[in-house]
Design a protein around this motif. Sequence first.
Motif, PDB file in Angstrom:
ATOM      1  N   HIS A 227       0.884  -1.181   0.000  1.00 31.64           N
ATOM      2  CA  HIS A 227       0.000   0.000   0.000  1.00 31.64           C
ATOM      3  C   HIS A 227       0.917   1.225   0.000  1.00 31.64           C
ATOM      4  O   HIS A 227       1.918   1.249   0.719  1.00 31.64           O
TER       5      HIS A 227
ATOM      6  N   GLU B   6       0.525   4.353   0.975  1.00 31.35           N
ATOM      7  CA  GLU B   6       0.418   5.456   1.938  1.00 31.35           C
ATOM      8  C   GLU B   6       1.705   5.549   2.762  1.00 31.35           C
ATOM      9  O   GLU B   6       2.372   4.560   3.043  1.00 31.35           O
TER      10      GLU B   6
ATOM     11  N   ASP C 160       2.671   5.969   5.793  1.00 29.73           N
ATOM     12  CA  ASP C 160       2.987   5.286   7.053  1.00 29.73           C
ATOM     13  C   ASP C 160       3.552   3.888   6.821  1.00 29.73           C
ATOM     14  O   ASP C 160       4.104   3.287   7.745  1.00 29.73           O
ATOM     15  N   HIS C 161       3.435   3.375   5.587  1.00 31.97           N
ATOM     16  CA  HIS C 161       4.010   2.060   5.256  1.00 31.97           C
ATOM     17  C   HIS C 161       5.066   2.142   4.166  1.00 31.97           C
ATOM     18  O   HIS C 161       5.992   1.339   4.138  1.00 31.97           O
TER      19      HIS C 161
ATOM     20  N   HIS D  67      -7.825   0.701   2.213  1.00 37.28           N
ATOM     21  CA  HIS D  67      -8.822   1.664   1.850  1.00 37.28           C
ATOM     22  C   HIS D  67      -8.436   2.502   0.636  1.00 37.28           C
ATOM     23  O   HIS D  67      -9.108   3.487   0.336  1.00 37.28           O
TER      24      HIS D  67
ATOM     25  N   ASP E 263      -3.351  -2.575   5.937  1.00 39.22           N
ATOM     26  CA  ASP E 263      -4.360  -1.856   6.741  1.00 39.22           C
ATOM     27  C   ASP E 263      -5.587  -2.719   7.068  1.00 39.22           C
ATOM     28  O   ASP E 263      -6.277  -2.478   8.075  1.00 39.22           O
TER      29      ASP E 263
ATOM     30  N   TYR F  23     -11.281   1.873  13.853  1.00 41.86           N
ATOM     31  CA  TYR F  23     -10.482   1.926  12.633  1.00 41.86           C
ATOM     32  C   TYR F  23     -11.348   1.601  11.412  1.00 41.86           C
ATOM     33  O   TYR F  23     -11.273   2.269  10.379  1.00 41.86           O
TER      34      TYR F  23
ATOM     35  N   HIS G 289      -1.147  -2.263  11.410  1.00 42.69           N
ATOM     36  CA  HIS G 289      -1.360  -1.446  12.611  1.00 42.69           C
ATOM     37  C   HIS G 289      -1.940  -2.342  13.710  1.00 42.69           C
ATOM     38  O   HIS G 289      -2.851  -3.133  13.454  1.00 42.69           O
TER      39      HIS G 289
END
Length: 392
Positions: free
Chosen positions: A77, A79, A81-82, A144, A163, A189, A220
């Motif tokens: 993914h 995004e 944060d990863h 997402h 996620d 979440y 997470h």
Amino acid sequence: MRQLKANVYAVGAIDWDRKLFDELIPLPDGTSYNAYLIKGSEKTALLDTVDPTKTNVLIDNLIKSGAAKIDYIISHHAEQDHAGMIPMIMELYPEAKVVCTPKCKEMLKDLLHLDESMIITVNDKETLSLGNRTFEFIYCPWVHWPETMVSYLREDKVLFSCDFFGSHLATSALYVEDECQVYESAKRYFGEIMMPFRTNIQKNLDKLMGYQIEVIAPSHGPLYNRPEFILEAYKSWVNDEPKNIVLLPYVSMHGSTKEMVDYLVGALIERGVGVKQFDLTVTEAGKLAIALVDAATLVLATPTVLSGAHPVAANAAFLANALRPNLKFATIIGSYLWASKAVEQITGMIPNLKVELLEPVYIKGLPKEEDLIALDKLANAIAQKHREHGFK
Ligand code: FEO
């Protein structure tokens, strides 16, 4: 750094202190950015990285796990944060290739300026061998973002779900220890991030049913060594009918609207309808998101200020509209003095909600006897609708 299985390591970071995600989502219990290192007999793979604020933790964990080389960085993914640390990992391990979906490749090029030559794309259900271990990549769009995939480590029956199934929860426990606590975090979440994509999530859940899964390792929160706990929770959040619950967020400036709220809440309880009431001046968005997962009816209570809805009520309507919950009914109650466009404003802000709008109770000044009768009628209508639909 912690070891899940022989040569499978958790190398991510716990973020105990983070209070906000995307500058939007409150994190009352912090979060974690989980990354995993898998050493096969021939190749080594790093599964995702961590948020760039935790650079040192990931690098320290890679050193501790003896990662002399990394052949693949599997990016589930794009995004930040990863994926945010991929460029730095590529500098430390220049022989590594990023493995991702074609959609993710384009996003990584846009977000991180990765060069094409660094990236290998994989098809849905394609496999990648590390020698004695094999990954199967499973596309899971819209959990997402549209580019997301998850990885199934066949020999160990571990699903690395990114996620999907995650929870914003900082904990020293590697695996879930307190299912009640994790249920709340995972539901929050789900409500905040996954709920707008319920239909896609249902399809992705169906897709995963064919796999024997012993451990779910999300990006997470803690890992699930009893996967049916989170799989069953997701199935109910995605598939179940709403419950016999009214969500009643309110704001009141001088007490008239609050008086209406108190009366309506009492009337609903007397009629056997569950209520979740929230003071919008002190309620954080996550509380509303959790309640929106289950509620059948939204009653938004707002006074009139500057001829329209109170801005915090407008914010709640905007949020509910964006999260696309499974609400079936909605209405507005509140008070004005000389003129108001609050009802038109709020109803105009919720086009995504596939709800039947019930008759609003929007009154002048402090509630009078006829206004309380109108609230009783509203409570009757809600209780009857819930009964007719069999909401429990
Ligand atoms: Fe945890 Fe969508 O990033």
